[in-house]
Design an enzyme around this catalytic site. Structure first.
Site, PDB file in Angstrom:
ATOM      1  N   MET A 113      54.771  39.319  -1.429  1.00 28.61           N
ATOM      2  CA  MET A 113      53.942  39.506  -2.622  1.00 28.61           C
ATOM      3  C   MET A 113      52.515  39.905  -2.218  1.00 28.61           C
ATOM      4  SD  MET A 113      55.174  37.049  -5.664  1.00 28.61           S
ATOM      5  CE  MET A 113      54.300  35.572  -5.192  1.00 28.61           C
ATOM      6  N   GLY A 114      52.372  40.358  -0.988  1.00 25.52           N
ATOM      7  CA  GLY A 114      51.068  40.829  -0.546  1.00 25.52           C
ATOM      8  C   GLY A 114      50.151  39.708  -0.096  1.00 25.52           C
ATOM      9  N   HIS A 157      49.299  37.432   5.754  1.00 26.38           N
ATOM     10  CA  HIS A 157      48.691  36.607   6.799  1.00 26.38           C
ATOM     11  C   HIS A 157      49.620  36.600   8.015  1.00 26.38           C
ATOM     12  CE1 HIS A 157      51.625  33.637   5.475  1.00 26.38           C
ATOM     13  NE2 HIS A 157      51.120  33.659   4.256  1.00 26.38           N
ATOM     14  N   GLY A 164      51.775  34.583   9.029  1.00 25.48           N
ATOM     15  CA  GLY A 164      53.160  34.245   8.728  1.00 25.48           C
ATOM     16  C   GLY A 164      53.971  35.476   8.372  1.00 25.48           C
ATOM     17  N   HIS A 165      53.392  36.334   7.524  1.00 24.38           N
ATOM     18  CA  HIS A 165      54.062  37.590   7.175  1.00 24.38           C
ATOM     19  C   HIS A 165      54.232  38.477   8.414  1.00 24.38           C
ATOM     20  CE1 HIS A 165      52.194  36.584   3.155  1.00 24.38           C
ATOM     21  NE2 HIS A 165      53.457  36.778   2.811  1.00 24.38           N
ATOM     22  N   GLY A 209      60.726  33.514   5.441  1.00 26.51           N
ATOM     23  CA  GLY A 209      60.133  32.409   6.179  1.00 26.51           C
ATOM     24  C   GLY A 209      60.717  31.064   5.795  1.00 26.51           C
ATOM     25  N   GLN A 240      63.783  28.524  -1.167  1.00 23.61           N
ATOM     26  CA  GLN A 240      64.000  29.951  -1.428  1.00 23.61           C
ATOM     27  C   GLN A 240      64.968  30.555  -0.420  1.00 23.61           C
ATOM     28  OE1 GLN A 240      60.799  33.041  -2.415  1.00 23.61           O
ATOM     29  NE2 GLN A 240      61.036  33.327  -0.219  1.00 23.61           N
ATOM     30  N   SER A 273      49.823  30.216   4.018  1.00 21.10           N
ATOM     31  CA  SER A 273      50.245  30.607   2.675  1.00 21.10           C
ATOM     32  C   SER A 273      49.147  31.449   2.045  1.00 21.10           C
ATOM     33  CB  SER A 273      50.492  29.366   1.818  1.00 21.10           C
ATOM     34  OG  SER A 273      50.653  29.713   0.453  1.00 21.10           O
ATOM     35  N   SER A 274      49.536  32.429   1.255  1.00 21.66           N
ATOM     36  CA  SER A 274      48.542  33.234   0.536  1.00 21.66           C
ATOM     37  C   SER A 274      47.712  32.361  -0.396  1.00 21.66           C
ATOM     38  CB  SER A 274      49.240  34.340  -0.257  1.00 21.66           C
ATOM     39  OG  SER A 274      49.949  35.206   0.603  1.00 21.66           O
TER      40      SER A 274
END
Length: 282
Positions: free
Chosen positions: A30-31, A34, A36-37, A147, A153, A185-186
């Site tokens: 979802m953009g 960070h 993690g992505h 992740g 999820q 986390s974002s």
């Protein structure tokens, strides 16, 4: 890196790549990316010839009272970091393209979605499953990387793919943390400086529960109480959404801790709702 914004274009491009014999790994996001992505993109790079990252704030996984309009957004940052990370295609669709005005078809895994985050976010995973299915149908990836921070999820997506015989391998990637232990986390962007200094105690609280389990504590109620007391003492303004012990495969709630269980928590601190989890191996 190619930036594609239309459904027709991404379908055509991925179909062309498949005809060339290329394998594709998808990283749905979802953009507001960070580290993690970036770890997901790195794993995708190892797995496949082509890495596709989707950047789409999916409106159907937000309830009316949630933070859709406030969700962190920095398109230029995301484009720069995805390109540097070795992304081949960045897919940035519009919500109006992903969902027709009369959209009325949903994908859900109701049994796994009614626990943990699903209690306070009852429509969330229906939206997640639907948009992920759409991405799979558009891109036809061989692999899709998710992740382990969002453990529920990941479990739901795996079950959805199994039940619907979707031809994609779901790859779970380790949770990535800041140096002080906070799960990346974002939504960490919502934290004030004062809150940010306290939230590593969420991870410390989980480590405390893991140690108590190692010492022989098996009562879920007792462990929940230990966590509640620890958070109250160290993050007084926090509100615990849940602290639950579940089976690692089917998310069944456990009254008595067993081997290979997951302790999952969601904690509100200021405007942020922070998730974390730990696998218990006795």
């Amino acid at each position: 890196m190619e930036i594609i914004t239309t459904l027709e274009a991404v379908k055509a491009r991925c179909k062309e790549l498949k005809k060339q014999g290329k394998t594709i790994a998808l990283v749905p996001t979802m953009g507001y990316l960070h580290e993690g992505h970036l770890s997901l993109i790195g794993k995708a790079r190892e797995l496949a010839d082509i890495v596709v990252v989707s950047r789409f704030v999916n409106p159907t996984q937000f309830a009316p009272n949630e933070d859709l309009d406030a969700y962190p957004n920095d398109p230029n940052h995301d484009r720069n970091v995805t390109e540097k990370a070795g992304t081949d295609i960045l897919f940035e669709p519009l919500a109006s393209a992903m969902y027709a005005e009369d959209h009325g078809t949903w994908v859900e895994v109701p049994e796994l979605a009614k626990v943990l985050c699903g209690v306070t976010r009852p429509i969330h995973f229906r939206g997640v499953c639907t948009v992920v299915t759409k991405l799979f149908n558009l891109i036809h990836p061989d692999f899709a990387c998710f992740g382990e921070k969002d453990y529920q999820q990941l479990t739901i997506i795996r079950r959805m793919v199994r039940d619907l015989n979707v031809d994609v391998e779901i790859v779970g990637c380790p949770l990535v943390r800041e140096e002080d232990g906070l799960a990346m986390s974002s939504r960490n962007a919502y934290l004030t400086k004062e809150e940010r200094a306290l939230v590593p105690h969420i991870r410390k609280g989980l480590l405390l529960l893991a140690e108590k389990a190692k010492q022989g504590e098996t009562s879920a109620k007792n462990l929940q109480n230990f966590f509640a007391e620890y958070i109250k003492e160290n993050i007084p303004a926090a509100r615990i959404d849940y602290c639950s012990m579940v089976d690692k495969d089917n998310l069944e709630s456990l009254e008595t801790l067993k081997d290979k269980a997951v302790i999952a928590v969601a904690v509100y601190v200021g405007k942020a709702r922070l998730l974390d989890n730990i696998l218990i191996s006795k």
